[in-house]
Design an enzyme around this catalytic site. Structure first.
Site, mmCIF file in Angstrom:
data_model
loop_
_atom_site.group_PDB
_atom_site.id
_atom_site.type_symbol
_atom_site.label_atom_id
_atom_site.label_comp_id
_atom_site.label_asym_id
_atom_site.label_seq_id
_atom_site.Cartn_x
_atom_site.Cartn_y
_atom_site.Cartn_z
ATOM 1 C CD GLU A 67 -3.162 -1.048 2.040
ATOM 2 O OE1 GLU A 67 -3.274 -0.247 2.900
ATOM 3 O OE2 GLU A 67 -3.976 -2.172 1.984
ATOM 4 C CD GLU B 231 -7.291 -2.055 -0.030
ATOM 5 O OE1 GLU B 231 -7.884 -0.684 0.138
ATOM 6 O OE2 GLU B 231 -7.086 -2.618 1.093
ATOM 7 C CD GLU C 244 -8.191 1.697 2.243
ATOM 8 O OE1 GLU C 244 -9.322 1.254 2.452
ATOM 9 O OE2 GLU C 244 -7.187 0.847 2.504
#
Lengths: 700, 700
Positions: free
Chosen positions: B173, B501, B507
């Site tokens: 991420e 994801e 987000e």
């Protein structure tokens, strides 16, 4: 706002309580416990027995992962004394009624630092020792936390004799070494124990509990723990010069010891003490320190004896596996039967027949499910599925056959140490058992644990075994666990967890150099202190079962009978082959007669490493059974039968070693003598070297 | 006897095959692969594209735990060439038909040492690159084995530009960094990424795959892997001076990489190459290298769009938790509602109403089940039970309500990283879903993994995600996994595993400094190379949703529309709040119209980090949709509509950024223009800085 109010309340409580005199001593009978804080605010305790020092000043406390110290800078907030004397009923056990009689001292501590950690220590002082636990209260600054080390010490008064096995993270299956504490050295013992599959000893000077000790002046001590829940097993690091022992917790995969959440109460640390060895064996301290049963209705939990398709695999007569190897497949990929598979329908029926004929309730069958060609030693995760039988094992037909004969087949779930694989399938496995009417399961954990890096005795696995017990209880399944952590009295809380192996069983006589003649005189003082052991006694063919020269069971046949009394378990196997029993049906009569559940137990005489003689009264009967075992030395034991009801007559059947018997010569020779006895009788039991005696006493 | 025969057979085969000429080169289109053995018997390969070096001589092989070398002393046993050109059908995807066209070179190697290890290497050469895998044949001396290291190299020809994120064991991420390979340094990036919950970067110079590269002379490369099954994820260690990359496998809890059993085939290592960036995006190599679907009947698997009770938690309007904290309980121990719980029956009905009114098939509801007061950051094992709703969430009533309106509520199973807890409850969780009619589940793994010491991207978790996909398939459940390892095309084998994801989603704009304007121009070249991403596009309220000064989405509103085309997923969320959509229903029309399943896809133009424009044709329709996104630079894009059917007329609706719009000024301003177009039309798309364009083209 609410939190401020609570802090104020604490401050007030502290103030008012410190104005009083706090009790710092508790005693019960001859046992005295004293608590103190050092000038640095370090909590310490001592134990005395009959005025003699047992535990010199010893530290208490923890180091947490975030470096928070929970071992110093404490001030006493308050303390309380409570006296308890109560009696409770066991669903099964060595006695039906258990007295729980202790004085409890609770110490509330607070650190004079920021953050000001709160720690409680609860001591329970019994006639036969002391138990204590730590309690982390809910508090500011401590919510979830990780224990790096427990600092509990047990500082002894001298170089006591110890009966010890290495502090191994993965096994309790070592032979015991008897040495002074100053001579403890775990590494050579570990290195020599090539018969144990998985060994992991990180600390050369650590030993397992229960640790049995004897002081030069004749005090017997036993250090262990009770109610091991959500915490790793405690081992003891030995300081060979000061004779101080300190807690050493089994680490997890990343080196942490325990993941906790406040409020949390640790297991109890236990110190049994007496000037009589027999008191150690009769102590109910471990049971009393466990929580009551979480199972409300225990009617479905039934102690039993069993035979099994098992010893024949241990001695190489048959195999767990169906084919010679996983590669032994035919053109269509199907395993080619080796012809040596033990768990075949025909053979199992033979065991069912034998059990039914002799009033034995259970038949264990190992090797019934696919996977045994390739199950061990590879740290393989997906080993067994617990529901797929080999082609020659007819689940339905055998369950029907057993049911018609009033016999229960005992399920076998070997995990090979792959706990993750087992957990994924627990519902399926126990659902299968419910569907086919199996009421009990023997589990196994032979192999390195998966999750990899975890250990048999670490917190994660301790929680696993408890989950298994809980899930089994949901399915009304009784459990006998092999290779879990050694017991700590949890059979009180989970009475469906009837027994564990978790120690060096009779099986070592089948596949290794075996158990020496003193082994069974040590086990009651060590492994069995925590709970019942599935030792698998009852081997009648003492010699000649193995091709390996010199391999034999290191007892007489009669000592095997005595073990049914001296090695308590609500599950007792008659481990030998039916054909071996059929050679000695008059001796087998004792196994048929001996109960596995008792109303009363008397430790008649005992000395660790030398001898143990126990009498027990069968549950709901007026019949008594005596077992006596000795080490490599022959022995005559005179038994006073004054525990029998006065004025009543009994028939005693004495199973005795043959006059020329010893464990290594004529071990299978025995005599059986009947006599009438009363409470005034005394009987002489003559035990051969490595022998024993067994007596049944039935009211006439 | 049997084994001896096999050895003889091998010897004969070796002899006869070595007498022939073995092929050592494979090619397809402009791509050429060459294999060789060094004088030390080390396997090496090179790749060329259109005559230009792409991969310089690079090592192949392994080191095993028992120190067995599988990287040298090899001799060539034999090799084979095979040509394949086939077309297969996808149940859903970017295109309905996939062409699989390659030349395969299989190399059989044997070591001239004792033991003589066998290793096969299978190369597949495609028009757009090369894939290769290792195969450990069944062989003497290699049964179960542990991989310590994979030695595969990808030696590049220069200091290429790279779009990279740190080689982290637990997360994908990060924001992408664009730098030459000589400037890769993962540690400062890791240290700065405080918005990522769990980070573990052991190697300063390692990066994740898919790694996107561009050479100075204009070659585009992408290095990744396909069919990651029963193996850890591969990261790439960068040699900053030689520009060599080497495989670095994610370790397990004890430092091992993979536990294998011969025969075993590794995942494919993939090298995409082209002189056109668009070819990287249209490549089907990863899909082609995966195994066909293991699910025979895929009728129940349905791509869909969904809204959800989710963004409102991300931006702090409501909470996942029911009470303020786990300590916020009343006298009876019940949680005191905070009044901010998002997943309450009333609110969920509001989302169902909105979905039903707008033809959106799904409603995701997070925070419905108990445990959210205390779920994160404590490495806590027993977090959620996946079946117990909060008191204000009426499972049955909501399922009935949704069903009556033709809407599916999407189950949410957050594990907090506690995979052991989830595995214990998979049957229960999916049984609950089946009982109440849930057809799909979003899973989450936010937190450190349990089994402790394992990592999100290690072999154990790779197997876990596959078990989840398998178990879900057994229950006919579709899965959207958050925080698994990054995809490697397994959606072909498990088409019920619709999306993941496993990357930096939209987000991050809610709770951190967010995603920079070029982010979505890099993602198709990196994260999405392996498979669909649940990016959660569709935020219309670009600014003003957060109390944090300067916090905003770093795109225009129209760019959010374009993402539905440029970021392919069969699951697409319309992530914003219904009230924000209701302000812009004319723009929301594009989200209503855009499909999530396609017959055809054309990459119209693309440059990593700069822009991406894609046209797709809706499944079973003649309608096309175009998405165009740019980075922080405004851009005019001229689109040739020659992919439309000749001679037909279409209505195009162009959603364009407002003329004064940019991502940081007036990002919500847009225009909508309709026009009639044909295959001869060209349309100009004007993209604002950080903006985009979206076009729907429906046949008239």
């Amino acid at each position: 706002m609410r939190k401020i109010f609570l802090s104020l309340l604490y401050a007030l409580a502290t103030f008012s309580l410190q104005a009083q005199t706090n009790p710092l001593t508790a005693s019960q009978g001859k046992t005295t416990l004293n608590f103190s804080l050092s000038s640095q605010g370090e909590p310490k305790y001592t134990v005395k027995f009959a005025g003699r020092d047992v535990i010199r000043p010893s530290a208490l406390g923890f180091v947490l992962k975030d470096k928070t110290s929970f071992d110093k800078n404490f001030v006493l907030l308050s303390s309380e004394i409570k006296n308890v004397d109560e009696t409770w009923q066991q669903p099964w056990g060595e006695v039906s009624q258990v007295r729980n009689h202790y004085q409890e001292l609770t110490i509330h501590l607070k650190q004079n630092t920021t953050p000001a950690g709160l720690l409680d220590i609860i001591f329970r002082v019994f006639d036969d020792g002391v138990g204590f636990r730590y309690h982390f209260p809910k508090q500011e600054g401590l919510n979830y936390f990780i224990v790096s080390d427990e600092l509990t010490q047990f500082n002894l008064t001298g170089d006591h004799k110890a009966w010890w096995i290495p502090g191994d993270y993965d096994t309790n299956e070592y032979s015991y070494t008897n040495s002074p504490l100053s001579k403890v050295d775990a590494f050579p013992v570990r290195d020599a124990a090539t018969d144990i599959a998985v060994r992991e000893v990180a600390d050369r000077y650590s030993v397992q509990t229960p640790l049995m000790l004897k002081s030069a002046d004749g005090l017997y001590l036993n250090i262990h723990e009770a109610a091991l829940v959500n915490f790793p097993a405690m081992q003891l690091h030995v300081d060979r010069t000061t004779f101080g022992l300190s807690s050493s917790l089994v680490p997890d995969a990343v080196g942490n010891k325990a993941y906790l959440h406040a409020p949390f109460s640790t297991p109890w640390r236990t110190i049994m003490v007496s000037n009589k060895a027999a008191d150690i064996l009769s102590s109910k301290m471990i049971l009393n320190l466990n929580e009551p049963s979480v199972i409300k209705n225990t009617d479905w939990i039934k102690p039993m004896k069993f035979v099994g398709v098992w010893w024949e695999m241990q001695i190489g007569k048959s195999t767990w596996s169906y084919a010679k190897s996983a590669d032994d497949v035919d053109a269509s990929g199907k395993l080619i039967p080796s012809g040596k598979h033990g768990a075949n329908t025909e053979n199992v029926k033979h065991f069912i027949d034998f059990a039914a004929k002799n009033g034995i309730q259970g038949v264990l069958v190992e090797g019934w499910n696919v996977g045994w060609e390739d199950w061990f030693g590879n740290w393989k995760e997906n080993v067994f599925d617990f529901i797929t039988p080999y082609p020659d094992f007819d689940v339905k037909a055998l369950q029907d056959y057993a049911k018609a004969k009033g016999v229960n087949i005992i399920m076998h779930n070997e995990t090979s140490g792959s706990a993750t694989n087992y957990e994924r399938q627990l519902d399926t496995a126990y659902g299968f058992m419910n569907k086919f009417g199996y009421t009990s399961v023997k589990t196994g954990y032979v192999g390195r644990i998966i999750p990899r890096g975890e250990h048999h005795d670490g917190q994660w696995m301790v929680n696993h075994y408890e989950r298994v017990a809980q899930k089994a209880a949901e399915h009304k399944v009784m459990v006998d666990m092999h290779e879990p952590m050694r017991p700590t009295g949890l059979q009180r809380t989970y009475p469906n967890w009837l027994a564990s192996e978790a120690g060096r069983g009779n099986e070592y006589n089948a596949f290794s150099t075996g158990n020496n003649p003193e082994h069974e005189t040590i086990m009651p003082f060590t492994r069995l202190i925590g709970g019942p052991m599935d030792y698998t006694p009852g081997i009648f063919k003492i010699k000649g079962y193995s091709d390996v020269p010199g391999r034999q069971v290191h007892t007489t046949l009669v000592k095997q009978l005595a073990l049914y009394v001296t090695m308590y378990s609500p599950l007792q196997m008659a481990a030998d082959l039916p054909e071996n029993y059929e050679q000695h049906m008059n001796a087998f009569q004792f196994i048929k007669d001996v109960p596995v559940d008792w109303d009363d137990t008397r430790i008649l005489e005992a000395e660790p490493g030398d001898f143990v003689t126990i009498a027990r009264k069968g549950k709901g009967t007026n019949d008594w059974f005596i077992g006596a075992v000795t080490d490599e030395n022959a022995r005559v034991s005179t038994i006073n039968l004054d525990f029998l009801d006065k004025g009543k007559k009994y028939e005693a059947i004495i199973y005795a070693d043959g006059s020329n018997a010893s464990w290594n010569n004529n071990p299978e020779v025995y005599s059986i003598k009947k006599m009438t006895v009363t409470s005034k009788s005394k009987i002489n039991l003559v035990l051969a070297a490595g022998g024993g005696a067994a007596v049944s006493i039935k009211q006439l």
